[in-house]
Design a protein around this motif. Structure first.
Motif, PDB file in Angstrom:
ATOM      1  N   UNK A 186     -12.491  36.209 -20.786  1.00  0.00           N
ATOM      2  CA  UNK A 186     -12.424  36.277 -19.330  1.00  0.00           C
ATOM      3  C   UNK A 186     -12.656  34.880 -18.781  1.00  0.00           C
ATOM      4  N   UNK A 187     -11.886  34.507 -17.774  1.00  0.00           N
ATOM      5  CA  UNK A 187     -12.008  33.211 -17.119  1.00  0.00           C
ATOM      6  C   UNK A 187     -12.513  33.421 -15.704  1.00  0.00           C
ATOM      7  N   UNK A 188     -13.683  32.857 -15.390  1.00  0.00           N
ATOM      8  CA  UNK A 188     -14.228  32.908 -14.034  1.00  0.00           C
ATOM      9  C   UNK A 188     -13.813  31.650 -13.283  1.00  0.00           C
ATOM     10  N   UNK A 189     -13.323  31.842 -12.062  1.00  0.00           N
ATOM     11  CA  UNK A 189     -12.893  30.744 -11.203  1.00  0.00           C
ATOM     12  C   UNK A 189     -13.389  30.956  -9.785  1.00  0.00           C
ATOM     13  N   UNK A 190     -13.681  29.871  -9.115  1.00  0.00           N
ATOM     14  CA  UNK A 190     -14.046  29.954  -7.698  1.00  0.00           C
ATOM     15  C   UNK A 190     -12.765  30.144  -6.888  1.00  0.00           C
ATOM     16  N   UNK A 191     -12.876  30.939  -5.841  1.00  0.00           N
ATOM     17  CA  UNK A 191     -11.699  31.284  -5.042  1.00  0.00           C
ATOM     18  C   UNK A 191     -12.151  31.517  -3.600  1.00  0.00           C
ATOM     19  N   UNK A 192     -11.389  31.037  -2.627  1.00  0.00           N
ATOM     20  CA  UNK A 192     -11.779  31.285  -1.235  1.00  0.00           C
ATOM     21  C   UNK A 192     -11.840  32.786  -0.945  1.00  0.00           C
ATOM     22  N   UNK A 193     -12.882  33.228  -0.250  1.00  0.00           N
ATOM     23  CA  UNK A 193     -13.023  34.656   0.019  1.00  0.00           C
ATOM     24  C   UNK A 193     -11.837  35.246   0.762  1.00  0.00           C
ATOM     25  N   UNK A 194     -11.189  34.434   1.584  1.00  0.00           N
ATOM     26  CA  UNK A 194     -10.060  34.971   2.352  1.00  0.00           C
ATOM     27  C   UNK A 194      -8.853  35.335   1.494  1.00  0.00           C
ATOM     28  N   UNK A 195      -8.788  34.864   0.247  1.00  0.00           N
ATOM     29  CA  UNK A 195      -7.676  35.276  -0.619  1.00  0.00           C
ATOM     30  C   UNK A 195      -8.123  36.041  -1.865  1.00  0.00           C
ATOM     31  N   UNK A 196      -9.411  35.984  -2.184  1.00  0.00           N
ATOM     32  CA  UNK A 196      -9.861  36.627  -3.425  1.00  0.00           C
ATOM     33  C   UNK A 196      -9.612  38.141  -3.414  1.00  0.00           C
ATOM     34  N   UNK A 237     -17.327  38.182 -12.766  1.00  0.00           N
ATOM     35  CA  UNK A 237     -18.340  38.760 -13.644  1.00  0.00           C
ATOM     36  C   UNK A 237     -19.539  37.824 -13.692  1.00  0.00           C
ATOM     37  N   UNK A 238     -20.704  38.330 -13.320  1.00  0.00           N
ATOM     38  CA  UNK A 238     -21.962  37.579 -13.290  1.00  0.00           C
ATOM     39  C   UNK A 238     -21.908  36.389 -12.333  1.00  0.00           C
ATOM     40  N   UNK A 239     -21.112  36.487 -11.291  1.00  0.00           N
ATOM     41  CA  UNK A 239     -20.998  35.417 -10.302  1.00  0.00           C
ATOM     42  C   UNK A 239     -21.012  36.060  -8.920  1.00  0.00           C
ATOM     43  N   UNK A 240     -21.020  35.221  -7.908  1.00  0.00           N
ATOM     44  CA  UNK A 240     -20.919  35.681  -6.525  1.00  0.00           C
ATOM     45  C   UNK A 240     -19.567  36.384  -6.372  1.00  0.00           C
ATOM     46  N   UNK A 241     -19.611  37.667  -6.103  1.00  0.00           N
ATOM     47  CA  UNK A 241     -18.384  38.477  -6.060  1.00  0.00           C
ATOM     48  C   UNK A 241     -17.439  38.083  -4.932  1.00  0.00           C
ATOM     49  N   UNK A 242     -17.966  37.474  -3.896  1.00  0.00           N
ATOM     50  CA  UNK A 242     -17.124  37.078  -2.769  1.00  0.00           C
ATOM     51  C   UNK A 242     -16.358  35.788  -3.058  1.00  0.00           C
ATOM     52  N   UNK A 243     -16.968  34.884  -3.812  1.00  0.00           N
ATOM     53  CA  UNK A 243     -16.389  33.561  -4.011  1.00  0.00           C
ATOM     54  C   UNK A 243     -15.825  33.293  -5.406  1.00  0.00           C
ATOM     55  N   UNK A 244     -15.971  34.237  -6.316  1.00  0.00           N
ATOM     56  CA  UNK A 244     -15.493  34.036  -7.679  1.00  0.00           C
ATOM     57  C   UNK A 244     -14.654  35.227  -8.112  1.00  0.00           C
ATOM     58  N   UNK A 245     -13.676  34.950  -8.957  1.00  0.00           N
ATOM     59  CA  UNK A 245     -12.844  35.984  -9.564  1.00  0.00           C
ATOM     60  C   UNK A 245     -12.902  35.821 -11.081  1.00  0.00           C
ATOM     61  N   UNK A 246     -12.620  36.898 -11.793  1.00  0.00           N
ATOM     62  CA  UNK A 246     -12.529  36.882 -13.251  1.00  0.00           C
ATOM     63  C   UNK A 246     -11.120  37.301 -13.647  1.00  0.00           C
ATOM     64  N   UNK A 247     -10.504  36.488 -14.488  1.00  0.00           N
ATOM     65  CA  UNK A 247      -9.171  36.783 -15.008  1.00  0.00           C
ATOM     66  C   UNK A 247      -9.289  37.192 -16.466  1.00  0.00           C
TER      67      UNK A 247
END
Length: 120
Positions: free
Chosen positions: A62-72, A85-95
């Motif tokens: 799994x790759x965690x990346x920061x992403x703007x909340x308006x598009x995540x 996963x294990x990150x701020x759910x609003x600002x991070x996504x897991x691929x």
């Protein structure tokens, strides 16, 4: 399918960064950091699918990346792009890497995360 090795090659060529492994308990968790401020812009982990609410019993990358909340929210699809996963759910996504098209938007998402976490 994209692999962690392909990601490592891409970030080395484009950002001059190499993975480091900060967690003794999780030796395969690879952090990708800025050279200047040591902030993560990506984290690659091997986890069981059930930890992500997915089916299966074999570990997946799994790759965690920061992403703007308006598009995540619009990116998350419950299959290959999930809440961080294990990150701020609003600002991070897991691929989920074995479900992600390498010709798709993954390198753009890495670039976006790189610039979102860069020292201002």
């Amino acid at each position: 399918m994209i692999t962690r090795e392909e990601i490592f090659k891409h970030v080395k060529e484009n950002y001059g960064t190499s993975p480091d492994y900060p967690f003794q308990k999780f030796p395969n968790y690879a952090a990708l950091r800025h050279e200047s401020n040591k902030k993560w812009y990506a984290l690659i982990m091997n986890v069981l699918p059930e930890k992500l609410g997915l089916d299966g019993n074999k570990e997946i990358d799994v790759l965690n990346l920061k992403c703007p909340p308006e598009i995540s929210d619009s990116l998350r699809n419950g299959t290959n792009i999930l809440s961080g996963y294990h990150m701020d759910k609003e600002n991070w996504i897991s691929l989920v890497l074995d479900r992600t098209d390498p010709e798709g938007e993954i390198y753009n998402l890495i670039e976006q995360s790189f610039y979102l976490t860069k020292k201002k």
